[in-house]
Design an enzyme around this catalytic site. Structure first.
Site, PDB file in Angstrom:
ATOM      1  N   ASN A   1       0.805  -1.098  -0.002  1.00  0.00           N
ATOM      2  CA  ASN A   1       0.017  -0.195  -0.209  1.00  0.00           C
ATOM      3  C   ASN A   1       0.956   1.181  -0.062  1.00  0.00           C
ATOM      4  O   ASN A   1       1.498   1.452   1.129  1.00  0.00           O
ATOM      5  CB  ASN A   1      -0.908   0.124   1.115  1.00  0.00           C
ATOM      6  CG  ASN A   1      -1.887   1.108   1.383  1.00  0.00           C
ATOM      7  OD1 ASN A   1      -1.883   1.965   0.254  1.00  0.00           O
ATOM      8  ND2 ASN A   1      -2.713   1.108   2.240  1.00  0.00           N
TER       9      ASN A   1
ATOM     10  N   LYS B   1       3.313   0.580   2.994  1.00  0.00           N
ATOM     11  CA  LYS B   1       2.871  -0.217   4.075  1.00  0.00           C
ATOM     12  C   LYS B   1       3.175  -1.802   3.410  1.00  0.00           C
ATOM     13  O   LYS B   1       2.417  -1.797   2.292  1.00  0.00           O
ATOM     14  CB  LYS B   1       1.522  -0.102   4.514  1.00  0.00           C
ATOM     15  CG  LYS B   1       1.596   1.202   5.206  1.00  0.00           C
ATOM     16  CD  LYS B   1       0.208   1.398   6.140  1.00  0.00           C
ATOM     17  CE  LYS B   1       0.343   2.617   6.955  1.00  0.00           C
ATOM     18  NZ  LYS B   1      -0.800   3.767   6.582  1.00  0.00           N
TER      19      LYS B   1
ATOM     20  N   ARG C   1      -2.389  -2.292  -3.807  1.00  0.00           N
ATOM     21  CA  ARG C   1      -3.724  -1.352  -3.625  1.00  0.00           C
ATOM     22  C   ARG C   1      -3.564  -0.219  -4.432  1.00  0.00           C
ATOM     23  O   ARG C   1      -2.790   0.736  -4.356  1.00  0.00           O
ATOM     24  CB  ARG C   1      -3.899  -0.944  -2.128  1.00  0.00           C
ATOM     25  CG  ARG C   1      -4.986  -0.234  -1.630  1.00  0.00           C
ATOM     26  CD  ARG C   1      -5.185   0.298  -0.339  1.00  0.00           C
ATOM     27  NE  ARG C   1      -6.440   0.942  -0.184  1.00  0.00           N
ATOM     28  CZ  ARG C   1      -6.700   2.226   0.297  1.00  0.00           C
ATOM     29  NH1 ARG C   1      -5.410   3.001   0.969  1.00  0.00           N
ATOM     30  NH2 ARG C   1      -7.593   2.858   0.241  1.00  0.00           N
TER      31      ARG C   1
ATOM     32  N   HIS D   1     -13.448   1.914  -0.321  1.00  0.00           N
ATOM     33  CA  HIS D   1     -13.394   1.143   0.666  1.00  0.00           C
ATOM     34  C   HIS D   1     -13.960  -0.459   0.085  1.00  0.00           C
ATOM     35  O   HIS D   1     -14.766  -0.928   1.028  1.00  0.00           O
ATOM     36  CB  HIS D   1     -14.208   1.355   1.622  1.00  0.00           C
ATOM     37  CG  HIS D   1     -13.912   2.588   2.799  1.00  0.00           C
ATOM     38  ND1 HIS D   1     -14.480   3.339   3.350  1.00  0.00           N
ATOM     39  CD2 HIS D   1     -12.457   2.839   3.049  1.00  0.00           C
ATOM     40  CE1 HIS D   1     -13.973   4.245   4.224  1.00  0.00           C
ATOM     41  NE2 HIS D   1     -12.495   3.816   3.791  1.00  0.00           N
TER      42      HIS D   1
ATOM     43  N   GLY E   1     -13.990   4.067   9.867  1.00  0.00           N
ATOM     44  CA  GLY E   1     -12.610   4.224  10.373  1.00  0.00           C
ATOM     45  C   GLY E   1     -12.337   5.705  10.182  1.00  0.00           C
ATOM     46  O   GLY E   1     -13.261   6.475  10.593  1.00  0.00           O
ATOM     47  N   ASN E   2     -11.003   6.249   9.919  1.00  0.00           N
ATOM     48  CA  ASN E   2     -10.876   7.795   9.872  1.00  0.00           C
ATOM     49  C   ASN E   2     -11.785   8.153   8.614  1.00  0.00           C
ATOM     50  O   ASN E   2     -12.468   9.318   8.690  1.00  0.00           O
ATOM     51  CB  ASN E   2      -9.582   8.085   9.588  1.00  0.00           C
ATOM     52  CG  ASN E   2      -8.755   8.016  10.906  1.00  0.00           C
ATOM     53  OD1 ASN E   2      -8.966   8.511  11.873  1.00  0.00           O
ATOM     54  ND2 ASN E   2      -7.593   7.518  10.893  1.00  0.00           N
ATOM     55  N   GLY E   3     -11.594   7.480   7.481  1.00  0.00           N
ATOM     56  CA  GLY E   3     -12.736   7.599   6.363  1.00  0.00           C
ATOM     57  C   GLY E   3     -13.947   6.498   6.823  1.00  0.00           C
ATOM     58  O   GLY E   3     -13.750   5.567   7.455  1.00  0.00           O
TER      59      GLY E   3
ATOM     60  N   ARG F   1     -13.474  14.763   7.225  1.00  0.00           N
ATOM     61  CA  ARG F   1     -14.484  15.081   6.139  1.00  0.00           C
ATOM     62  C   ARG F   1     -15.938  15.223   6.389  1.00  0.00           C
ATOM     63  O   ARG F   1     -16.437  14.333   7.094  1.00  0.00           O
ATOM     64  CB  ARG F   1     -14.392  14.064   5.025  1.00  0.00           C
ATOM     65  CG  ARG F   1     -13.036  13.747   4.552  1.00  0.00           C
ATOM     66  CD  ARG F   1     -12.872  12.669   3.292  1.00  0.00           C
ATOM     67  NE  ARG F   1     -11.788  11.897   3.503  1.00  0.00           N
ATOM     68  CZ  ARG F   1     -11.395  10.739   3.451  1.00  0.00           C
ATOM     69  NH1 ARG F   1     -12.463   9.956   3.125  1.00  0.00           N
ATOM     70  NH2 ARG F   1     -10.172  10.223   3.529  1.00  0.00           N
TER      71      ARG F   1
ATOM     72  N   ASP G   1     -10.202  12.200  16.336  1.00  0.00           N
ATOM     73  CA  ASP G   1     -10.071  10.825  16.572  1.00  0.00           C
ATOM     74  C   ASP G   1     -11.238  10.486  17.631  1.00  0.00           C
ATOM     75  O   ASP G   1     -11.570  11.302  18.399  1.00  0.00           O
ATOM     76  CB  ASP G   1      -8.677  10.693  17.432  1.00  0.00           C
ATOM     77  CG  ASP G   1      -8.413   9.326  17.834  1.00  0.00           C
ATOM     78  OD1 ASP G   1      -9.478   8.594  18.686  1.00  0.00           O
ATOM     79  OD2 ASP G   1      -7.460   8.579  17.409  1.00  0.00           O
TER      80      ASP G   1
ATOM     81  N   GLY H   1     -12.084   0.711  12.620  1.00  0.00           N
ATOM     82  CA  GLY H   1     -11.678   1.186  14.178  1.00  0.00           C
ATOM     83  C   GLY H   1     -12.829   1.626  14.934  1.00  0.00           C
ATOM     84  O   GLY H   1     -12.882   1.067  15.926  1.00  0.00           O
TER      85      GLY H   1
ATOM     86  N   ASN I   1     -15.181  -1.000  17.354  1.00  0.00           N
ATOM     87  CA  ASN I   1     -14.849  -0.814  18.898  1.00  0.00           C
ATOM     88  C   ASN I   1     -15.687   0.107  19.555  1.00  0.00           C
ATOM     89  O   ASN I   1     -15.745   0.087  20.915  1.00  0.00           O
ATOM     90  CB  ASN I   1     -13.454  -0.005  19.076  1.00  0.00           C
ATOM     91  CG  ASN I   1     -12.224  -0.978  18.501  1.00  0.00           C
ATOM     92  OD1 ASN I   1     -11.895  -2.049  19.324  1.00  0.00           O
ATOM     93  ND2 ASN I   1     -11.538  -0.721  17.500  1.00  0.00           N
TER      94      ASN I   1
HETATM   95  P1  ADP Z   1      -8.264   3.908   8.882  1.00  0.00           P
HETATM   96  O1  ADP Z   1      -9.499   4.557   8.222  1.00  0.00           O
HETATM   97  O2  ADP Z   1      -7.107   5.195   8.846  1.00  0.00           O
HETATM   98  O3  ADP Z   1      -7.754   2.660   8.716  1.00  0.00           O
HETATM   99  P2  ADP Z   1      -9.163   2.946  11.651  1.00  0.00           P
HETATM  100  O4  ADP Z   1     -10.053   1.925  10.807  1.00  0.00           O
HETATM  101  O5  ADP Z   1      -7.935   2.475  12.425  1.00  0.00           O
HETATM  102  O6  ADP Z   1      -8.645   3.963  10.490  1.00  0.00           O
HETATM  103  O7  ADP Z   1     -10.165   3.867  12.556  1.00  0.00           O
HETATM  104  C1  ADP Z   1      -9.682   4.966  13.282  1.00  0.00           C
HETATM  105  C2  ADP Z   1     -10.825   5.439  13.981  1.00  0.00           C
HETATM  106  O8  ADP Z   1     -11.216   4.430  14.803  1.00  0.00           O
HETATM  107  C3  ADP Z   1     -10.401   6.649  15.080  1.00  0.00           C
HETATM  108  O9  ADP Z   1     -11.464   7.434  14.786  1.00  0.00           O
HETATM  109  C4  ADP Z   1     -10.219   5.804  16.605  1.00  0.00           C
HETATM  110  O10 ADP Z   1     -10.441   6.920  17.360  1.00  0.00           O
HETATM  111  C5  ADP Z   1     -11.191   4.993  16.191  1.00  0.00           C
HETATM  112  N1  ADP Z   1     -10.958   3.919  17.190  1.00  0.00           N
HETATM  113  C6  ADP Z   1     -10.080   3.004  17.337  1.00  0.00           C
HETATM  114  N2  ADP Z   1     -10.346   2.375  18.700  1.00  0.00           N
HETATM  115  C7  ADP Z   1     -11.569   2.828  19.143  1.00  0.00           C
HETATM  116  C8  ADP Z   1     -12.156   2.331  20.342  1.00  0.00           C
HETATM  117  N3  ADP Z   1     -11.761   1.302  21.058  1.00  0.00           N
HETATM  118  N4  ADP Z   1     -13.216   3.140  20.581  1.00  0.00           N
HETATM  119  C9  ADP Z   1     -13.580   4.208  19.979  1.00  0.00           C
HETATM  120  N5  ADP Z   1     -13.182   4.514  18.690  1.00  0.00           N
HETATM  121  C10 ADP Z   1     -11.900   3.990  18.328  1.00  0.00           C
END
Ligand code: ADP
Length: 400
Positions: A7, A14, A90, A179, A209-211, A240, A281, A329, A333
């Site tokens: 990637n 990565k 990717r 995605h 996730g972030n996106g 965004r 975050d 993420g 979670n």
């Molecule tokens: P990316 O899109 O960069 O791959 P991720 O899928 O790792 O990102 O997601 C990142 C997001 O997930 C961030 O907003 C982070 O705060 C959130 N996140 C990760 N762990 C937790 C958790 N335990 N509870 C709430 N949010 C979480």
């Protein structure tokens, strides 16, 4: 067979090396800060708790990838580079050209280059990764796997914007979606878990996730998705904005004299959760909200409400939904966000259990009540593994 997944970003690479078909990770790592005074090559090996870190200047992607190959050999992960059957790349934007992964040749490279205007931040780096991999590991088959490919099954009424038709024919303005590798992966996992063939399964998949993006999946195929021509459309994200009134551009131009570039940057980098409460975050947003911060509480409400609207819209698009799947993420979670998104949807057959999530096979969690017509699942995504599997299928001439 050993498949290396790459990637490539503008200043990073990565990687993850898989043994297939078992899917074991043999090693993974990254090169960061390419072109800077102190670049970093970091990698870990299974069973070793602390990663190996190697700091030295890495001038360009070619040096970075050569360093990765040297690390594979030095660590004994591979004895010779000829053991790498394929490298799966990717690639963010495949436009309308690519509906599935493809072996890279000169024509494929030219077509990925042709897609650069659609993804100016990502495709140039992805392409650079392919070109240096051909130089550094010429014996491996190079395969491109596109983030957009899974959404090429969208019907025209879902991918056309209501704009002058010529913008599509002359400038390729349409919904592409992103995605795709993640949505496809969790859909396959859901099919296995639910014991139903993928081609009979209807899902709403939420990659948070972030996106972030939502996808409506009918009979295993994507029929609508929230990201659009770019990843800016749809759900609220870390920085965004997701869906907004397009007239805001011209309004800000008039009242604040912001240029198109300034508005663009604001919508991509300073909006979403960050725009609403100063933090992109989600964990930090929760910390603030728990302390009673009004702007963080608002950000959570806006985020959850947008998700709920998309669940409702995709329910209408699909008619019947077997399961809602949370991933990414936040999706994996954040029980608070999942509850915000799914609460009050009992009329649609979505009943969340009051008890804690029930762990099931393959790290999947079940959130639904046993009697809920719609299952609600948390499925950890694994985009790298999906790229590796699609790469293997491509070089084995199996349809991905
Ligand atoms: P990316 O899109 O960069 O791959 P991720 O899928 O790792 O990102 O997601 C990142 C997001 O997930 C961030 O907003 C982070 O705060 C959130 N996140 C990760 N762990 C937790 C958790 N335990 N509870 C709430 N949010 C979480």
């Amino acid at each position: 067979m050993k498949v290396l997944v790459l990637n490539c970003g503008s200043s990073s690479i990565k990687y993850r090396l898989f043994e297939l078909p078992a899917g074991n990770v043999l090693t993974s790592g990254e090169v960061e800060r390419i072109g800077e005074a102190e670049s970093l090559l970091r990698y870990s090996l299974p069973g070793n708790s602390s990663p190996v870190e190697n700091r030295h200047p890495i001038a360009d992607h070619r040096e970075g990838l050569a360093g990765i190959m040297a690390a594979l050999l030095e660590s004994g992960t591979v004895q010779e580079l000829t053991e790498l059957a394929a490298i799966g790349h990717r690639v963010v934007h495949g436009g309308e050209c690519f509906r599935q992964p493809i072996r890279v040749d000169d024509e494929v490279i030219a077509r990925i280059r042709d897609m650069i205007p659609l993804a100016p931040l990502h495709n140039p780096a992805n392409l650079m990764g392919i070109e240096v991999a051909i130089q550094v590991a010429p014996q491996a088959t190079q395969v491109a796997v596109f983030d957009t490919a899974y959404h090429q099954s969208l019907p025209p009424h879902a991918w056309h914007y209501a704009l002058p038709y010529s913008l599509y024919t002359e400038h390729r303005v349409r919904r592409y979606g992103f995605h795709g590798t993640s949505h496809h992966y969790v859909a396959k996992q859901a099919a296995t878990f639910l014991g139903k063939p993928l081609d009979q399964l209807n899902l709403i998949s939420l990659h948070l996730g972030n996106g972030a993006s939502a996808t409506a999946i009918r009979n295993g195929q994507s029929i609508d998705t929230s990201m659009g021509m770019t990843p800016l459309e749809g759900l609220v994200m870390g920085t965004r904005c997701g869906d907004i009134d397009p007239a805001i551009h011209s309004y800000l131009n008039r009242v604040r004299e912001m240029s198109i570039e300034e508005v663009d940057r604001m919508l991509n980098r300073d909006s979403g959760l960050k725009g609403l409460c100063g933090h992109n975050d989600m964990r930090e947003v929760h910390e603030l909200a728990d302390a009673g911060d009004e702007s963080a509480l608002l950000a959570l409400d806006v985020y959850g409400y947008r998700l709920k609207k998309y669940i409702g819209a995709y329910f209408a698009a699909l008619g019947r939904v077997d399961a809602i799947v949370f991933t990414g993420g936040i999706g994996e979670n954040d029980s608070g966000i999942r509850t915000l998104a799914c609460s009050g949807l009992e009329a649609l057959g979505i009943h969340i259990d009051d008890a804690p999530p029930r762990p099931a096979a393959n790290n999947i969690l079940c959130l639904h009540r046993e009697d809920s017509p719609v299952r609600v699942l948390v499925i950890p995504t694994n985009e790298e593994l999906e790229i590796a599997v699609q790469t293997m299928d491509c070089i084995s001439n199996r349809v991905a």
